[in-house]
Enzyme design. Structure first.
Site, PDB file in Angstrom:
ATOM      1  N   ARG A 164       0.838  -1.215   0.000  1.00 22.32           N
ATOM      2  CA  ARG A 164       0.000   0.000   0.000  1.00 22.32           C
ATOM      3  C   ARG A 164       0.875   1.268   0.000  1.00 22.32           C
ATOM      4  O   ARG A 164       0.574   2.251   0.672  1.00 22.32           O
ATOM      5  CB  ARG A 164      -0.924   0.041   1.218  1.00 22.32           C
ATOM      6  CG  ARG A 164      -1.943  -1.064   1.276  1.00 22.32           C
ATOM      7  CD  ARG A 164      -2.945  -0.953   0.119  1.00 22.32           C
ATOM      8  NE  ARG A 164      -4.062  -1.857   0.319  1.00 22.32           N
ATOM      9  CZ  ARG A 164      -4.047  -3.158   0.030  1.00 22.32           C
ATOM     10  NH1 ARG A 164      -2.966  -3.710  -0.500  1.00 22.32           N
ATOM     11  NH2 ARG A 164      -5.104  -3.907   0.249  1.00 22.32           N
ATOM     12  N   SER A 246     -10.235  -0.509   3.684  1.00 27.29           N
ATOM     13  CA  SER A 246      -9.476  -0.761   4.920  1.00 27.29           C
ATOM     14  C   SER A 246      -8.952   0.576   5.439  1.00 27.29           C
ATOM     15  O   SER A 246      -8.319   1.320   4.684  1.00 27.29           O
ATOM     16  CB  SER A 246      -8.273  -1.651   4.641  1.00 27.29           C
ATOM     17  OG  SER A 246      -8.679  -2.894   4.126  1.00 27.29           O
ATOM     18  N   GLU A 342      -4.365   3.993   6.398  1.00 26.93           N
ATOM     19  CA  GLU A 342      -4.155   3.978   4.940  1.00 26.93           C
ATOM     20  C   GLU A 342      -4.557   5.308   4.304  1.00 26.93           C
ATOM     21  O   GLU A 342      -3.826   5.837   3.477  1.00 26.93           O
ATOM     22  CB  GLU A 342      -5.019   2.871   4.306  1.00 26.93           C
ATOM     23  CG  GLU A 342      -4.300   1.576   4.048  1.00 26.93           C
ATOM     24  CD  GLU A 342      -5.054   0.736   3.023  1.00 26.93           C
ATOM     25  OE1 GLU A 342      -5.516   1.279   2.001  1.00 26.93           O
ATOM     26  OE2 GLU A 342      -5.187  -0.469   3.261  1.00 26.93           O
TER      27      GLU A 342
END
Ligand code: EPU
Length: 346
Positions: A164, A246, A342
């Site tokens: 990510r 997420s 994130e």
């Protein structure tokens, strides 16, 4: 080039948070950016690049000039013996693009179906799901430097992909340093889909689908349908319940740290990684702290997946951030692990 004033951003962020852009320009190609950078009124104003808005938390009106990326286009560039190379404009919807590749018989992106957001945001996050990461299918991208106005192309190595993570998430401390955060606007992305196509079925949820359906050799369309079904069952649709996927990354720990935690928490979900570290499921950690279904104001933890924070209606960015901090504190107090968000807080 039209600069719009006081533009509502609620429909431009997947959390559905109410906020405005003081000024916004829609970018459909390189020349729109170059025109803007040549204009004395706008060239020195701070700028904020907005893609599909699926990875941001807006905590107020956005003061920098918003560049809303709307670059269109999808095409096959090469149909070689070893791969299909396909290209999409950064403004295309990621999921629609995946559907388009499969309709044309270019298999390889099926595990990444139904991820919210735009094609342009996919390399920033190095999106990943069900055993495939964007970097496994990436060829190159075209972007434009918002300081100099120069267009440039990056290959996978230059994008410095991680879990990510990519060069687009890092800020350069000084000119010439690593990092393109806030500096690059991605215009087009190219994907290399290897031939012969090979299914990726190692992920537990997909193995279960294979077992339950009795299909031993699924095609790409079948995997796409399974991924859509798995995601729909577990994850909220941002068009119905605002969310950013997420909210935290899955943390990694050393095998020693993991043994220490297992001694206290024998049921902890953990996956040994090829590099020797151990990945923990952030959703499990949050769930174990009792957060599933809880709320702070109108921001909440999704009932079916504790890793997803949701807007229960009218949530502010401040409420989302307060909830996220409270979760981080309880996971730290119980497990000694710091969860890393994130999405970008704007
Ligand atoms: N779990 C719980 N409780 C929960 C949530 C999860 O116990 O509330 C446990 C599950 O039982 C499972 C484990 O945690 O054993 C992992 O859960 P899951 O398979 O749902 O995957 P994840 O690690 O939570 C990651 C990605 C998702 C991606 C899926 C599938 C991250 C941060 N998230 O989620 O990506 O779709 O795997 O590959 O890596 C995203 O990044 O926005 C995203 C949705």
């Amino acid at each position: 080039m039209l600069v719009e004033q006081n533009v509502a951003l609620q429909s431009h962020n997947s959390f559905g948070i109410v906020a405005k852009a003081r000024a916004l320009v829609r970018v459909r190609g390189q020349s729109d950016v170059q025109q803007l950078l040549a204009d004395p009124q706008w060239q020195d104003i701070p700028k904020f690049v907005l893609g599909g808005g699926s990875n941001i938390v807006l905590t107020g009106d956005v003061k920098p000039l918003v560049l809303k990326v709307e670059v269109p286009g999808r095409r096959l560039l090469d149909d070689g013996a070893r791969a299909w190379v396909v290209e999409a404009g950064a403004g295309e919807s990621w999921h629609d693009f995946v559907g388009w590749t499969l309709e044309h018989g270019f298999a390889g992106l099926e595990n990444l179906a139904l991820i919210p957001g735009s094609v342009g945001a996919s390399p920033v996050q190095n999106i990943g799901a069900y055993g495939v990461e964007l970097q496994d299918r990436f060829d190159s991208l075209d972007a434009i430097d918002l300081h100099s106005g120069k267009a440039f192309t990056l290959d996978a190595g230059q994008c410095a992909f991680g879990y990510r993570d990519s060069i687009f998430k890092h800020m350069a401390a000084k000119e010439g340093d690593f990092g393109l955060a806030g500096r690059a606007l991605i215009l087009r992305v190219r994907f290399r889909l290897p031939k012969p196509w090979k299914p990726v079925l190692g992920y537990l949820d997909l193995a279960r689908k294979m077992h339950d359906s009795g299909i031993r050799e699924p095609n790409a369309r079948q995997i796409y349908d399974w991924v859509c079904a798995i995601r729909t069952a577990k994850l909220p649709d941002p068009a119905v319940i605002g969310n950013a996927g997420s909210f935290f990354k899955n943390p990694t720990v050393t095998p020693e740290q993991c043994q220490d935690i297992i001694a206290r928490e024998p049921n902890i979900v953990h996956y040994p990684m090829p590099d020797g570290s151990v990945k923990l499921a952030a959703g499990w950690l949050i769930d174990a702290c009792g957060w599933k279904g809880k709320s702070v104001g109108n921001a909440g933890v999704y009932e079916k997946q504790a890793l997803v924070l949701v807007n229960r209606g009218g949530a502010t960015g401040g409420e989302v951030v307060t909830l996220a901090r409270a979760i981080q504190t309880s996971v730290y107090e119980r497990f000694g692990i710091r969860l890393e968000p994130e999405p970008v807080v704007v």
